[in-house]
Design a protein around this motif. Sequence first.
Motif, mmCIF file in Angstrom:
data_model
loop_
_atom_site.group_PDB
_atom_site.id
_atom_site.type_symbol
_atom_site.label_atom_id
_atom_site.label_comp_id
_atom_site.label_asym_id
_atom_site.label_seq_id
_atom_site.Cartn_x
_atom_site.Cartn_y
_atom_site.Cartn_z
ATOM 1 N N TRP A 115 62.994 67.689 48.187
ATOM 2 C CA TRP A 115 62.694 66.406 47.503
ATOM 3 C C TRP A 115 62.860 65.322 48.439
ATOM 4 N N THR A 116 62.006 64.189 48.687
ATOM 5 C CA THR A 116 62.039 63.148 49.592
ATOM 6 C C THR A 116 62.544 62.067 48.699
ATOM 7 N N LYS A 117 62.465 62.041 47.474
ATOM 8 C CA LYS A 117 63.153 60.686 47.031
ATOM 9 C C LYS A 117 64.293 61.335 45.915
ATOM 10 N N ALA A 118 65.246 60.438 45.317
ATOM 11 C CA ALA A 118 66.379 60.961 44.442
ATOM 12 C C ALA A 118 65.566 61.486 43.211
ATOM 13 N N GLN A 119 66.486 62.434 42.718
ATOM 14 C CA GLN A 119 66.160 63.142 41.620
ATOM 15 C C GLN A 119 67.331 62.784 40.631
#
Length: 153
Positions: free
Chosen positions: A46-50
């Motif tokens: 993941w490259t962004k917050a989940q």
Amino acid sequence: MKKTIIVDISFLTPYEVNMLEETQQVMRGGRTGYPTGASTDVSNRWTKAQAGAVITLTYSANIGIDASLGNNFAVAMEGDLTFDAPTNIQADTMQGGIIKVTQDPTGGRVTTFGANWMKVGTFSEDTSANKTALYQYTVIDQTHVLVQHLGDI
């Protein structure tokens, strides 16, 4: 002027090759809505917050968390509370999250964990009125759930 670029992709995994091919199809306008970038049968980076929703539990003296609903749960106490074994656990997933337990205006309510829960560390919850205790949990399997009291707010 159209340019052709030759790239060695022999080091890519089959999944990465598939994603590259799908991306090329999207860029050519051949597919819409692809790729999502995530798959349930491979590791994902993941490259962004989940973030998942916090599932509000309805108070009952005994609650068995339904693990299929999410990872993070919250309950407002109306009396003493026991967490029973979680239900709908996916095998070998090590699902985990946070449980937020809030005292009512009366306070003094006791939170306990059933036989399937294995406490990690010391539990010293503040049971004052309107205090919130935070617990971190990790599901090992149907009969083993690690739980740790993180603190109170």
